[in-house]
Design an enzyme around this catalytic site. Structure first.
Site, mmCIF file in Angstrom:
data_model
loop_
_atom_site.group_PDB
_atom_site.id
_atom_site.type_symbol
_atom_site.label_atom_id
_atom_site.label_comp_id
_atom_site.label_asym_id
_atom_site.label_seq_id
_atom_site.Cartn_x
_atom_site.Cartn_y
_atom_site.Cartn_z
ATOM 1 N N GLN A 201 0.825 -1.215 0.000
ATOM 2 C CA GLN A 201 0.000 0.000 0.000
ATOM 3 C C GLN A 201 0.856 1.260 0.000
ATOM 4 O OE1 GLN A 201 -0.474 -2.588 2.097
ATOM 5 N NE2 GLN A 201 -2.638 -2.954 2.502
ATOM 6 N N ASP A 241 -6.371 1.827 12.380
ATOM 7 C CA ASP A 241 -7.588 1.070 12.082
ATOM 8 C C ASP A 241 -8.497 0.967 13.299
ATOM 9 O OD1 ASP A 241 -5.482 0.071 10.019
ATOM 10 O OD2 ASP A 241 -7.439 -0.446 9.197
ATOM 11 N N ASN A 251 -2.932 -0.902 13.801
ATOM 12 C CA ASN A 251 -2.713 -0.344 12.465
ATOM 13 C C ASN A 251 -1.986 -1.398 11.633
ATOM 14 O OD1 ASN A 251 -2.983 1.882 10.603
ATOM 15 N ND2 ASN A 251 -0.794 2.242 10.813
ATOM 16 N N LYS A 252 -1.772 -1.091 10.388
ATOM 17 C CA LYS A 252 -1.152 -1.995 9.422
ATOM 18 C C LYS A 252 0.073 -2.698 10.002
ATOM 19 C CE LYS A 252 -2.340 -2.585 6.192
ATOM 20 N NZ LYS A 252 -3.319 -3.700 6.124
#
Lengths: 345, 345
Positions: A201, A241, A251-252
């Protein structure tokens, strides 16, 4: 934000009102094109396949998906089925459940014939309110970043992870909003873009920044520690997130490693997220559900054994501050509660 | 080590004596085949293109490359030119300069006509001595790992990075040697293999372990923090490209992030390397030269701006211990000096 001078959003209502049009994020950075999502099935598939991704954006897409489902079946049972189906598409981002709850609470008291239209308007309102939140995050974050010390004459150096830009949030972004704001105001800023394996991403972030004209450099995720150790970064800035009420940040995957390195090398680590990302129902980051994604994202078509957790949890103690639409808060239960109190005033 | 039951080495002398045969590591994990390197140019190209890679192995290959060059030009000038050419192929691993120095010192006093043969034998001796060192590292490391506490009935869980196995060291490996030894002794061991972007040397480790029968699971580099935080790892174990005399460790980019996470979550972080990896000429890790590799390894054929440092430096304070062929030492100048004193005894 701009794509070569032309303003765009990552999700919008189709002019004919029969669907939403979303940038297909699996085609970027190669191709910039929209996909038409005209049914709940289209929306759920797009979220699952990550054509539509990013915590705030999947909440908005799901809200529109619910509205599309209610056009076919506006009954209570239809509302429940649609909510369950959309809620199961991705587990980690709290925004999905939050947006579905908001639309559901609003339409359930209404007579079935008007539910679909009310849900559609509600989804639109959520989208506009998220854009406004991102704009405010950009304002507060830019103030914060502008005050960071850095060597005279050198651009502000920001390291980010994954994509928390306008692609992930309809417009502006969360982590990228302060960067766009500074850049548009003429402050020299350069972004270190972590590629964010296994889904890359970071290349979405690179594409966004490049299309808007913000200078950036891509790095392998592995290189973040080296850059921080060598004092090439003024701040780490990521999205979220799900944030627990005590300030732990889901988070990621890979975010935690950057937070550890930032603390070791005394670089501030900021999380930018709307208050809707705070999940009041959980206190401890260990309770954040971590999506286990396909091993194939790591090892391709080989048969090598692999695991692929999609997210990790950064303890609140590693977070210098959380940048929200209401202002900047320490990652503590008290500071987050104070911001929320402002929210309900 | 074994490839499906058959013992192999990653580099050997061709039966006709006219070349060395090296496993082409750029073809793995897809194809297992050897390339024939019959000249200094072949050897230099193979090192630069990473067909031959791994700190100990490139030292050995360079030693043979020097021998091959001396067959064509055994003069002092020829020796100097060959040493310079091979020494410039990769900058970070100290083993390359170390092996070239050893061969050079040995052959320079000899009359030119016998230099090539002496260099060839010297290269062979270095190879055998590295294999013996790896075997001893395996013995010392296995003793250390065997004593680690872990839940009853669960396999020992080791996290590694890059490839520090027999592919990188002719046989046994450095970080993987203790793992092979424990596995061969019937101790249940499972390896978390970090894929090691951008070159994916983790897939070499996966291939090695799989071919020998050691259980493993591949992860994205980003997932290491999550695994350590969730107590799924008993020890992190990596190799080294250059260790300063005070114990700072230069190793594959991304090693530093794992060391930071290991310390945060109280998991031991071990470095396995022969004493030849210790560069007595430098004290501080900041003096280790960091190879800047091609941006294309990160962003492929795209024109995105990227940087690609190949290595990072883990400060000695993050290293629980260094496992050498002479035993296990703390990562301190005194402890490393004591091991070396044993070396000269």
């Amino acid at each position: 934000m701009n794509v070569h001078g032309v303003p765009h959003r990552s999700l919008r209502e189709a002019p004919d009102g029969g669907a939403i049009l979303a940038v297909d994020q699996t085609r970027l950075p190669g191709e910039f094109l929209e996909c038409r999502l005209g049914s709940i099935g289209d929306v759920a598939d797009a979220i699952t396949a990550m054509r539509v991704r990013g915590a705030p954006l999947i909440g908005i897409a799901a809200a529109y998906g619910l509205a599309l489902a209610l056009r076919d079946d506006p009954s209570d049972a239809g509302l429940d089925r649609a909510t369950d189906l959309l809620g199961a598409t991705r587990p980690t981002a709290v925004n999905l459940a939050w947006a579905l709850d908001r639309v559901g609470e609003m339409v359930r008291p209404l007579p079935p014939p008007v539910r679909a239209e009310a849900a559609w308007r509600s989804a639109g309102a959520i989208a506009e309110s998220e854009v406004a939140a991102c704009l405010a995050i950009g304002r507060h974050g830019a103030e914060l970043l502008r005050r960071l010390e850095r060597p005279a004459g050198r651009a502000l150096q920001i390291l980010t992870h994954c994509n928390a830009g306008w692609l992930a949030t309809v417009d502006w972004g969360t982590a990228l909003a302060p960067i766009y704001r500074l850049h548009d105001a003429g402050v020299p800023v350069h972004v270190w873009v972590s590629e964010t394996r296994p889904r890359n991403q970071g290349l979405l972030t690179a594409w966004e920044l490049g299309a808007h004209g913000v200078p950036f450099t891509v790095i392998a995720d592995n290189a973040a520690g080296h850059l921080l150790a060598r004092r090439n970064v003024d701040a780490v800035l990521v999205g979220a997130d799900r944030i627990t009420r005590s300030g732990d940040v889901g988070n990621k995957i890979g975010t935690l490693l950057k937070a550890l390195a930032a603390r070791e090398f005394r670089v501030p680590f900021y999380v930018a997220a709307p208050l809707s990302t705070v999940d009041l129902s959980i206190r401890d980051g260990a309770s954040i559900p971590i999506e286990e994604r396909s091993p194939g994202e790591v090892v391709g078509t080989s048969t090598l054994p692999a695991i692929n957790p999609g997210f990790d949890v950064t303890p609140a103690s590693f977070v210098t501050a959380i940048i929200t639409e209401r202002g900047v808060a320490a990652a503590t239960e008290a500071a987050l509660a104070a911001l929320r109190a402002g929210d309900s005033a």
